[in-house]
Design a protein around this motif. Structure first.
Motif, PDB file in Angstrom:
ATOM      1  N   PHE A  91      -7.992  -3.756  -4.449  1.00  0.00           N
ATOM      2  CA  PHE A  91      -6.652  -3.645  -5.023  1.00  0.00           C
ATOM      3  C   PHE A  91      -5.881  -4.955  -4.873  1.00  0.00           C
ATOM      4  CE2 PHE A  91      -2.108  -2.694  -4.491  1.00  0.00           C
ATOM      5  CZ  PHE A  91      -1.848  -2.094  -5.708  1.00  0.00           C
ATOM      6  N   GLU A 109       1.936   1.572  -7.656  1.00  0.00           N
ATOM      7  CA  GLU A 109       0.710   1.032  -8.256  1.00  0.00           C
ATOM      8  C   GLU A 109      -0.516   1.368  -7.414  1.00  0.00           C
ATOM      9  OE1 GLU A 109       4.141  -1.504  -9.588  1.00  0.00           O
ATOM     10  OE2 GLU A 109       3.410  -0.796  -7.644  1.00  0.00           O
ATOM     11  N   TYR A 110      -0.351   1.247  -6.076  1.00  0.00           N
ATOM     12  CA  TYR A 110      -1.488   1.535  -5.206  1.00  0.00           C
ATOM     13  C   TYR A 110      -1.822   3.030  -5.208  1.00  0.00           C
ATOM     14  CZ  TYR A 110      -4.280   2.167  -0.999  1.00  0.00           C
ATOM     15  OH  TYR A 110      -5.275   2.531  -0.121  1.00  0.00           O
ATOM     16  N   LYS A 111      -0.784   3.880  -5.203  1.00  0.00           N
ATOM     17  CA  LYS A 111      -1.025   5.318  -5.220  1.00  0.00           C
ATOM     18  C   LYS A 111      -1.753   5.742  -6.496  1.00  0.00           C
ATOM     19  CE  LYS A 111       2.966   6.475  -2.309  1.00  0.00           C
ATOM     20  NZ  LYS A 111       4.291   7.137  -2.241  1.00  0.00           N
ATOM     21  N   PHE A 144       0.807  -1.213   0.000  1.00  0.00           N
ATOM     22  CA  PHE A 144       0.000   0.000   0.000  1.00  0.00           C
ATOM     23  C   PHE A 144       0.848   1.276   0.000  1.00  0.00           C
ATOM     24  CE2 PHE A 144      -2.823  -3.160   2.131  1.00  0.00           C
ATOM     25  CZ  PHE A 144      -3.695  -3.300   1.062  1.00  0.00           C
ATOM     26  N   LYS A 200      -8.893  -1.075  -0.680  1.00  0.00           N
ATOM     27  CA  LYS A 200      -7.680  -1.865  -0.455  1.00  0.00           C
ATOM     28  C   LYS A 200      -7.919  -3.341  -0.774  1.00  0.00           C
ATOM     29  CE  LYS A 200      -5.297   0.940   3.042  1.00  0.00           C
ATOM     30  NZ  LYS A 200      -4.780   0.969   4.429  1.00  0.00           N
ATOM     31  N   GLU A 238      -6.145  -5.525  -8.685  1.00  0.00           N
ATOM     32  CA  GLU A 238      -5.227  -4.550  -9.283  1.00  0.00           C
ATOM     33  C   GLU A 238      -3.770  -4.758  -8.908  1.00  0.00           C
ATOM     34  OE1 GLU A 238      -5.984  -2.155 -11.394  1.00  0.00           O
ATOM     35  OE2 GLU A 238      -8.116  -2.549 -11.441  1.00  0.00           O
ATOM     36  N   CYS A 239      -3.537  -5.457  -7.816  1.00  0.00           N
ATOM     37  CA  CYS A 239      -2.160  -5.645  -7.353  1.00  0.00           C
ATOM     38  C   CYS A 239      -1.354  -6.439  -8.374  1.00  0.00           C
ATOM     39  CB  CYS A 239      -2.175  -6.405  -6.022  1.00  0.00           C
ATOM     40  SG  CYS A 239      -0.552  -6.787  -5.370  1.00  0.00           S
ATOM     41  N   PHE A 276      -3.704   3.805  -8.279  1.00  0.00           N
ATOM     42  CA  PHE A 276      -5.049   3.241  -8.154  1.00  0.00           C
ATOM     43  C   PHE A 276      -5.934   4.150  -7.291  1.00  0.00           C
ATOM     44  CE2 PHE A 276      -7.749   0.557  -5.348  1.00  0.00           C
ATOM     45  CZ  PHE A 276      -8.636   0.061  -6.305  1.00  0.00           C
TER      46      PHE A 276
END
Length: 550
Positions: A343, A308-310, A304, A340, A347-348, A312
């Protein structure tokens, strides 16, 4: 669910939307989603997915079109194994049988792939360019919204399509032939799951062997990682510590086993010394070890905190997902936790997700227990015969016949006889041609005779060769003398060649055939002779087979 990664190809992704005949509130949609996933897990228990596991989710944000309609969604990448896609079709069929309120729309990179499978039985009005929102699955059947219910000229949105299907359930049922074509493709499940497995004895380091015994499904990710790694990751495989190995039985799908077995073994100094007796199990083990190390080499930072997470999260913010809630508020936190979870599952990046799973397994008590069990040799070793990798010509013919039907041309017919070949070539050479190819629409009367003038034929060839071999650079226009001459020469050569063949004695037919066969053999895989034969509908392989018998 589709996790991002360099190996991801959206052409190998199946997208499903689950609508309902009932008006559900938010809580009811979430309850239905959980129920569907529980059912999927029961039916697919033991199935080894090639890439993504089939799972249904509640969309974080429903697309804002002209007309909104709520639905559940599934986006699954099946990679190179097409069997995963059809197993998903089987699962959706089962869901629509068990939950009669469901209406499902399915598509992949090719569009509505269900229609492709039933292409021979489709109604004449249904085309790829008008199939949008007209093909659905409901109550264990294919449904087609035909032009009698709404004209093909009208744009059909999803909401209207679902309403039409609800009101006209019987009228939209596809023909029996279409239903049977799809049912035939997915027949044999769930029993067929076991037929797709292959168990092999593999020599692996203790840690990897323990992890794969505790969670066998991880073998898919490890195999795909090894088979898809690039030159920038090759350095990791040069530093592999392939020692302290133990033999374990690992279950693959036949697809994964074949892919791993035939994947190239990269050259490096740490490759194990192999003998003929144990070569296969060590090669397989070494490749799996490389794939495992490639995964574990991923950054150990918090997922997180990753870029990639940012990215998203910024995307959700721009979409208005947080509904103008203040950061830190109760509703904001609930939405953030849901984001989360989404993700992690969709998405992860693939390898980071697998890395997280492996890290959790290694700190569990069961890890040390299984490791000791393997070291003591308390786990039985079993291995399947891999003779299925080799297929005979007769078996291949049987597979092709069952898939595509019998060949339209009967091999027992005299298609390859000398006279038929000569006749077909003569007909071919009589046709006119231009830069676009043979003009097939032009027919020639059999009564037309062409007189052959040897002197004129030689003169035409001399003119043609003088033009081709000239060293001077000539600019030729459409109305130039050279252009007229070229057309005249080309047409005259065609006519003269046809004339020669038309006067060939029938006794020379075998000579023509033998000369052709010899030319094909000498030219290799392709060349002028085989290209001519293709144009007149004769396959090179059929011709050579007939010759070999002689």
């Amino acid at each position: 669910m589709v996790r991002k990664g360099k190996e991801l190809n959206f052409d190998d992704t199946i997208k499903c939307r689950f609508y309902s005949r009932k008006n559900y509130c938010k809580q009811e949609w979430e309850y239905l989603c959980n129920e569907l996933n529980v059912t999927i897990n029961k039916i697919s228990n033991g199935y080894l997915w090639n890439r993504d596991e089939f799972k249904i989710d509640v969309p974080l944000q429903i697309e804002k079109n002209k007309i909104n309609i709520e639905y559940l969604i599934s986006l699954t990448c099946f990679g190179d194994n097409i069997e995963d896609e059809w197993f998903i079709v089987y699962l959706v069929y089962e869901l629509t049988r068990l939950y009669e309120e469901l209406i499902v729309h399915m598509e992949d990179g090719d569009g509505c792939f269900l229609l492709i499978e039933a292409a021979n039985f489709l109604p004449c009005w249904l085309k790829p360019d008008n199939a949008d929102n007209r093909v659905f699955l409901s109550q264990n059947c294919i449904h087609l919204i035909n032009p009698d219910l709404i004209s093909l000229e009208n744009d059909l949105d999803t909401c209207s399509a679902v309403k039409i299907l609800i009101d006209n359930c019987e009228k939209t049922k596809a023909s029996c032939e279409i239903q049977k074509a799809i049912q035939k493709r997915i027949s044999g499940y769930p029993e067929k799951i076991q037929d797709n497995f292959h168990t092999a004895i593999v020599s692996l380091p203790q840690e990897i062997a323990t992890i794969l015994k505790l969670k066998p499904s991880l073998v898919s990710s490890i195999v795909n990682t090894y088979c898809n790694y690039d030159m920038f990751e090759a350095k990791i495989c040069q530093e592999i510590n392939y020692k302290d190995c133990i033999d374990v039985s690992i279950t693959f799908t036949k697809f994964l086993y074949a892919m791993l077995l035939h994947a190239s073994l990269r050259k490096n100094e740490s490759k194990p010394n192999l003998t003929a007796q144990d070569e296969k199990k060590k090669v397989l083990g070494y490749k799996l070890t490389c794939g495992y190390e490639l995964i574990m080499n991923q950054s150990t930072q918090d997922i997180f905190l990753s870029p990639e997470y940012k990215k998203f999260l910024n995307g959700l913010t721009k979409m208005g997902y947080f509904r103008n809630n203040i950061e830190g508020s109760q509703e904001y936190k609930e939405l953030l936790e849901k984001a989360k979870t989404n993700f992690l599952t969709t998405e992860c990046p693939m390898n980071k997700h697998i890395y997280s799973e492996i890290s959790k397994i290694k700190i569990e008590d069961s890890f040390n227990s299984m490791k000791q069990q393997l070291l003591l040799g308390d786990v039985e070793l079993t291995e399947d015969d891999d003779h299925w990798l080799n297929i005979s010509p007769d078996q291949l013919d049987e597979v092709l016949t069952s898939k595509f039907g019998a060949n339209a041309i009967d091999k027992d017919k005299a298609i390859n006889s000398a006279q038929n070949i000569t006749s077909a070539l003569t007909d071919f050479l009589k046709k006119n041609s231009d830069f676009e190819g043979i003009e097939k629409t032009i027919e020639h009367s059999e009564d037309n005779k062409i007189e052959f003038d040897p002197d004129q034929f030689t003169k035409c060839l001399d003119k043609y060769l003088n033009i081709v071999t000239s060293n001077d650079t000539i600019e030729v226009s459409d109305d130039s003398e050279y252009s007229d001459m070229d057309d005249e020469v080309s047409q005259q050569v065609d006519k003269d060649l046809c004339s020669v063949l038309s006067y060939l004695p029938k006794s020379d037919h075998n000579t023509v055939k033998n000369n052709l066969i010899q030319s094909i053999k000498e030219e290799g895989l392709s060349g002028p002779s085989s290209n001519i034969l293709k144009t007149i509908g004769i396959n090179k392989t059929d011709l050579l087979d007939s010759d070999d018998d002689e």
